[in-house]
Each structure stands twice: as structure tokens, then as C-alpha cells.
Design a protein around this motif. Sequence first.
Motif, PDB file in Angstrom:
ATOM      1  N   ARG A 101      -4.049  12.420  12.044  1.00 26.67           N
ATOM      2  CA  ARG A 101      -2.706  13.014  11.891  1.00 26.67           C
ATOM      3  C   ARG A 101      -2.462  13.411  10.441  1.00 26.67           C
ATOM      4  NH1 ARG A 101       0.755   8.511  14.158  1.00 26.67           N
ATOM      5  NH2 ARG A 101       2.409   9.590  13.063  1.00 26.67           N
ATOM      6  N   HIS A 102      -2.881  12.556   9.511  1.00 25.02           N
ATOM      7  CA  HIS A 102      -2.736  12.821   8.082  1.00 25.02           C
ATOM      8  C   HIS A 102      -3.504  14.093   7.699  1.00 25.02           C
ATOM      9  CE1 HIS A 102      -3.927  12.045   3.800  1.00 25.02           C
ATOM     10  NE2 HIS A 102      -2.623  11.862   3.723  1.00 25.02           N
ATOM     11  N   GLN A 103      -4.717  14.207   8.184  1.00 20.53           N
ATOM     12  CA  GLN A 103      -5.550  15.367   7.880  1.00 20.53           C
ATOM     13  C   GLN A 103      -4.956  16.645   8.471  1.00 20.53           C
ATOM     14  OE1 GLN A 103      -9.543  15.104   9.402  1.00 20.53           O
ATOM     15  NE2 GLN A 103     -10.282  16.733   8.083  1.00 20.53           N
ATOM     16  N   GLY A 147       1.039   7.296   2.978  1.00 20.60           N
ATOM     17  CA  GLY A 147       1.541   5.965   2.625  1.00 20.60           C
ATOM     18  C   GLY A 147       1.211   4.938   3.694  1.00 20.60           C
ATOM     19  N   LYS A 148       1.389   5.333   4.946  1.00 21.79           N
ATOM     20  CA  LYS A 148       1.072   4.410   6.045  1.00 21.79           C
ATOM     21  C   LYS A 148      -0.428   4.122   6.093  1.00 21.79           C
ATOM     22  CE  LYS A 148       4.975   5.714   8.898  1.00 21.79           C
ATOM     23  NZ  LYS A 148       5.428   6.388  10.105  1.00 21.79           N
ATOM     24  N   LEU A 149      -1.224   5.148   5.826  1.00 20.01           N
ATOM     25  CA  LEU A 149      -2.677   4.986   5.834  1.00 20.01           C
ATOM     26  C   LEU A 149      -3.127   4.045   4.716  1.00 20.01           C
ATOM     27  CD1 LEU A 149      -4.904   6.257   7.584  1.00 20.01           C
ATOM     28  CD2 LEU A 149      -5.135   8.023   5.849  1.00 20.01           C
ATOM     29  N   GLY A 156       0.817  -1.215   0.000  1.00 17.55           N
ATOM     30  CA  GLY A 156       0.000   0.000   0.000  1.00 17.55           C
ATOM     31  C   GLY A 156       0.847   1.259   0.000  1.00 17.55           C
ATOM     32  N   ASP A 157       1.959   1.231   0.725  1.00 16.96           N
ATOM     33  CA  ASP A 157       2.860   2.388   0.777  1.00 16.96           C
ATOM     34  C   ASP A 157       3.513   2.617  -0.583  1.00 16.96           C
ATOM     35  OD1 ASP A 157       4.151   4.524   1.890  1.00 16.96           O
ATOM     36  OD2 ASP A 157       5.630   3.347   2.988  1.00 16.96           O
ATOM     37  N   VAL A 158       3.931   1.549  -1.248  1.00 16.64           N
ATOM     38  CA  VAL A 158       4.545   1.672  -2.582  1.00 16.64           C
ATOM     39  C   VAL A 158       3.533   2.237  -3.573  1.00 16.64           C
ATOM     40  CG1 VAL A 158       5.574   0.402  -4.503  1.00 16.64           C
ATOM     41  CG2 VAL A 158       6.214  -0.173  -2.161  1.00 16.64           C
ATOM     42  N   ILE A 159       2.300   1.730  -3.548  1.00 20.11           N
ATOM     43  CA  ILE A 159       1.255   2.219  -4.456  1.00 20.11           C
ATOM     44  C   ILE A 159       0.983   3.688  -4.201  1.00 20.11           C
ATOM     45  CG2 ILE A 159      -1.216   2.033  -4.991  1.00 20.11           C
ATOM     46  CD1 ILE A 159      -0.928  -0.993  -4.399  1.00 20.11           C
ATOM     47  N   ASP A 160       0.859   4.080  -2.930  1.00 25.12           N
ATOM     48  CA  ASP A 160       0.570   5.470  -2.582  1.00 25.12           C
ATOM     49  C   ASP A 160       1.702   6.389  -3.017  1.00 25.12           C
ATOM     50  OD1 ASP A 160      -1.209   7.377  -1.120  1.00 25.12           O
ATOM     51  OD2 ASP A 160       0.647   7.673   0.019  1.00 25.12           O
TER      52      ASP A 160
END
Length: 170
Positions: free
Chosen positions: A126-128, A91-93, A12-16
Amino acid sequence: LPVSFVDKTPAGDVIDRMMDDVGNMSDSIFIVVDILLSGLLQMLVIAVILFLTDWRMAIPVVLLAPLSVFLSTRMAALGEKHWDKHWDLGGKLTSLAEESFTNYPTTKAFCREEEIQKKYDALSQRHQRRGILGRFLSSIVQPVIATVNALAYIAVTVVGGWLILNRGVA
């Protein structure tokens, strides 16, 4: 990317990162070219015209231009720190969501739905927050530059008026 990065990093991190990097590169190139061509060219032309009119009228522009550049680069650097963290959290999300939903039967079997939901909510907040701070700092760069430019305009007008009153400019 090296194979070791792909092996160590969740899918998921690579895709993001791949999706975000392409968009960020195109936006960054456009912004840099736009600012360099319009801003620097405009400052240069105004300074040359003022020097040709009267060198004393060009002094405020010459003195305030570095302030404008300093403030805009400082604000952009502060915003960049928040954007970097925002992208990292994104990426973590994405990684958490990708792994949780891809392995949903395992997640459900070990009764980890609530734990993953709490983790997702915390990361999302946190992302927001980082996105809001990054957007805020990025969006006030132009008004700060406009304010310094307005101050330079006022200073040129005052100097020009003073020179006209004292018969310094014909």
C-alpha cells in the motif's frame, strides 16, 4: 509535538515523521520559491511585452494563464492526497518494523513472525502504491504546464501572423 501525542504514538511512527517532515519541508520550500519566482515572473514579463507590442497578441496569454494555474493546482492537490497517505503508511510501516524487531524475542515466543510478515508486506505494498501515484501526479504537473504554455505560444503566433497579414502590427 505535545507530550500526549508522543505517549499515544508508537516510537517508530514518531521517528519516521521527524525524518520525513524535515526533508519534506526543505523540498516544499524550494519548489514553492522556484515555481513562484520563475513561473509567475516569466508569465508577467511575457504578458507585459505582448501588451506593449499589441494588446491583441496578449489575449491568448491572459486567457490561458488561469487554465495553467488551475490545472497545476488541481494536479498538485491530487498528488498531495496520495503523498499524505504515503507518509502515514510510512509511519505505520516504520512503527511495525521498529516494534517487531525491538521486541523480536516476544514476537518469536508467541509465534507471530508470519503474521507480522504478512502485515508488513500488505503495508509495504500500500505504501509503495501511494508513492507511485503521488510521484506520477507530481511529475505530470510540469508537462501539463508546458502543454498549456505551448498552446499559448501557438495562439500568440497565430494571432501575430494574422495581424501581420492584415497589417495590424508594424
